[in-house]
Design an enzyme around this catalytic site. Structure first.
Site, mmCIF file in Angstrom:
data_model
loop_
_atom_site.group_PDB
_atom_site.id
_atom_site.type_symbol
_atom_site.label_atom_id
_atom_site.label_comp_id
_atom_site.label_asym_id
_atom_site.label_seq_id
_atom_site.Cartn_x
_atom_site.Cartn_y
_atom_site.Cartn_z
ATOM 1 N N HIS A 133 0.873 -1.181 0.000
ATOM 2 C CA HIS A 133 0.000 0.000 0.000
ATOM 3 C C HIS A 133 0.912 1.234 0.000
ATOM 4 C CE1 HIS A 133 -2.765 2.964 1.802
ATOM 5 N NE2 HIS A 133 -3.766 2.166 1.497
ATOM 6 N N ASP A 210 3.248 -4.807 8.085
ATOM 7 C CA ASP A 210 2.021 -4.020 7.965
ATOM 8 C C ASP A 210 0.849 -5.003 8.002
ATOM 9 O OD1 ASP A 210 -0.201 -2.649 7.130
ATOM 10 O OD2 ASP A 210 0.670 -1.870 5.282
ATOM 11 N N GLN A 213 -4.372 -5.391 6.768
ATOM 12 C CA GLN A 213 -5.395 -6.251 6.150
ATOM 13 C C GLN A 213 -5.442 -7.638 6.780
ATOM 14 O OE1 GLN A 213 -7.678 -5.323 4.024
ATOM 15 N NE2 GLN A 213 -6.885 -3.286 3.554
ATOM 16 N N LYS A 236 -10.262 -0.999 10.354
ATOM 17 C CA LYS A 236 -10.409 -2.131 9.432
ATOM 18 C C LYS A 236 -10.796 -3.405 10.184
ATOM 19 C CE LYS A 236 -7.052 -0.242 6.151
ATOM 20 N NZ LYS A 236 -7.864 0.240 5.040
ATOM 21 N N CYS A 375 -4.658 2.444 -3.856
ATOM 22 C CA CYS A 375 -3.442 2.927 -3.166
ATOM 23 C C CYS A 375 -2.285 1.954 -3.361
ATOM 24 C CB CYS A 375 -3.693 3.157 -1.671
ATOM 25 S SG CYS A 375 -4.840 4.478 -1.368
#
Ligand code: PLP
Length: 567
Positions: A133, A210, A213, A236, A375
């Site tokens: 991202h 990261d 998600q 999220k 993104c």
């Protein structure tokens, strides 16, 4: 997962957009007004998260840590309990390792701006993947520029996961930072981060994962992963926006300089002696945090804990398998990478159709999906795509919603222009109607239309009225920047200083909007163009909810270009 869904008021029958699509009211098991398949962008919020905000502001609103009164003590205790809940949620060793941020983006910026500057020397290397991202690319790009470090980019295997063989070729003694997404926000594939972390450690590189998600879909154990940093956003995973987490190993966080400076993060401030900084985790939390958000986030975690992770994963797998199989039956569907994703995030294109057209047509059926670059522009470049469509689901989504989505998608793909009718008028008849429309004609044309579905159809019909621009007029100067699709605009002025515009786009929805916008500006003087109230015009057309020009979508970019050209 009925019990799961029931806790989300926005997904219930009281949804305010319930009248958006009037025509498909009788498919069982689907709230036709609203099918939300954009969970990768943000999830909906359960009652407990919504209620938590109200309770905080009504019953114990106070600043944290600073005051000695009872209200502040109560707020502080709930705020710090939330930190402990996050610590347990990802199995960190200590609450000191949990730093509150605004979101995943700020968490990455925090590391880049502190540890990044601390450990990088010219020629050192940072490894990131091509599928990251932008939040996990741009901070490293700036850091590399500032420190003369080098960014090395990992490629993917054919399934869309980070290619370990490529990683082994890239990693070396100069690698100081390895920062990878746990799961790609476009491809929905879980990266082999365990192997990446182990190999990065072998050369002494700092590992940053990261998890934006990942955390909503499967359990994460930072001690088992043994990564140095892990970060994610609350919104999220059913929590509020504006709250994020940075987990870092205490030894590293202790050695890092502070990020932002101000109240709360200090121990002692003086003009006569050096200012000293607070202990962890407060050293990294300057200023008043999002107290209500943090406390509500704890409710989101509590909400998730009501459901067994195994059940959630099993159900999400059912959704993704069903969706993948159904999409695979449609010959025009091209999956962005091969094979079924690991989490319910699926990327594809539709042959012969612009992504934006498909997404806006689905929206007219009350289905929210994403189109564009998500993104992840470098990933699009790598895959030779200008963009793609993304369906991202959560446990509150249903098989019936997927079936409804597939039915609508098939209808959209199948519908040839001659079948498109609005109140009995075919596209062909439509074309024969006057070609030189002005804004009043457009307003009249829209006056009898009810609902976004019909207005959307009208826009698609109008797109047929736009003469295509000659290829020599499609160049960098005529390009409209800020449109999700490609769009071009050229102008000419006659002897009476009246302006005439011609425009084109590769997306039909934008061509339709161009007809609407040009009807308002063609044949006008510069002054008339500058003073035309586009918001009022869109309001009269009933398009403000979906296409408000102030929202920075393609309409705004078109209008701004017209205004700039008329100057
Ligand atoms: N990383 C990934 C993989 C994401 O999907 C996102 C958001 O979509 C981010 C980082 C940025 O998250 P936020 O905008 O919440 O900071």
């Amino acid at each position: 997962m009925k019990k799961f869904r029931q806790q989300f008021p926005l997904l219930g029958s009281s949804n305010p957009s319930a009248t958006r699509h009037d025509q498909e009211k009788s498919v069982p098991g689907v709230n036709h007004a609203f099918v939300y398949f954009d969970n990768g962008a943000t999830t909906q919020k359960p009652n407990c998260v919504i209620d938590s905000h109200q309770t905080f502001y009504q019953e114990y609103n106070a600043n944290v840590h600073r005051a000695s009164h009872a209200l502040s003590a109560k707020a502080t205790s709930a705020f710090e309990q939330a930190r402990a809940d996050v610590k347990d949620f990802i199995n960190a060793k200590s609450s000191k390792e949990i730093i509150w941020t605004k979101g995943a983006t700020e968490s990455i910026n925090l590391i880049a701006n502190t540890l990044g500057h601390q450990i990088l020397s010219p020629g050192d290397e940072i490894i990131i993947a091509v599928s990251e991202h932008h939040a996990n690319i741009v901070p490293w790009q700036l850091l590399a520029k500032q420190t003369a470090a080098i960014i090395k980019v990992l490629t993917l295997d054919e399934d869309g996961r980070i290619d370990l063989a490529n990683f082994e070729r890239l990693i070396n003694d100069k690698t100081k930072i390895v920062c990878c997404g746990h799961v790609s926000n476009v491809l929905g594939k879980v990266n082999p981060i365990e192997a990446i972390i182990a190999k990065a450690k072998a050369v002494g590189a700092v590992t940053i994962i990261d998890g934006a998600q990942a955390v909503a879909h499967f359990p994460v154990d930072v001690q088992a992963l043994d990564c140095d940093f892990y970060l994610f956003s609350a919104h999220k995973m059913y929590g509020p926006t504006g709250v994020g987490v940075l987990y870092g190993k205490q030894v590293l966080l202790d050695a890092m300089p502070p990020y932002q400076l101000g109240g709360e993060m200090i121990k002692k401030v003086s003009f006569n002696q050096p200012t000293t900084f607070n202990v962890l985790p407060f050293k990294f939390e300057a200023g008043t945090p999002n107290i209500a958000g943090v406390i509500a986030f704890a409710q989101a975690i509590k909400f998730m804990k009501q459901f067994c992770h195994q059940d959630i994963m099993q159900y999400e797998n059912l959704l993704i398998q069903h969706c993948y199989r159904a999409l695979a039956q449609i010959s025009q569907i091209k999956f962005v990478v091969r094979d079924v994703p690991d989490i319910p995030v699926l990327a594809f294109t539709v042959e012969g159709h612009h992504n934006q057209d498909i997404a806006s047509a689905l929206d007219s059926f009350g289905i929210a999906i994403r189109s564009g670059h998500h993104c992840a522009m470098p990933l699009m470049e790598y895959l030779s795509l200008s963009g793609c469509l993304r369906v991202s689901m959560a446990p509150y989504n249903t098989i019936e919603e997927i079936d409804y989505f597939i039915t609508c998608l098939e209808k959209i793909i199948m519908a040839s222009d001659s079948h498109l009718t609005v109140n009995g008028v075919t596209a062909k008849q439509h074309l024969q109607q006057s070609s030189a429309l002005n804004s009043n004609d457009i307003i009249k044309q829209f006056a009898h239309l009810t609902g976004w579905h019909n207005r959307h159809r009208e826009i698609m019909l109008l797109s047929k009225k736009l003469p295509r621009l000659a290829s020599h007029d499609r160049h960098e100067q005529s390009l409209i920047h800020g449109c999700e699709s490609l769009a071009w605009l050229v102008s000419r002025q006659d002897k009476q200083a009246i302006f005439y515009f011609q425009a084109d786009s590769d997306a039909r929805i934008i061509r339709g909007l161009l007809v609407i916008v040009l009807a308002a500006f063609n044949g006008k003087t510069a002054e008339q163009i500058q003073t035309f109230d586009i918001e009022e015009y869109f309001d009269k057309l009933g398009l403000m909810q979906q296409l408000s020009p102030s929202r920075g979508n393609g309409v705004l970019a078109i209008v701004e270009k017209i205004k700039a050209l008329s100057l």
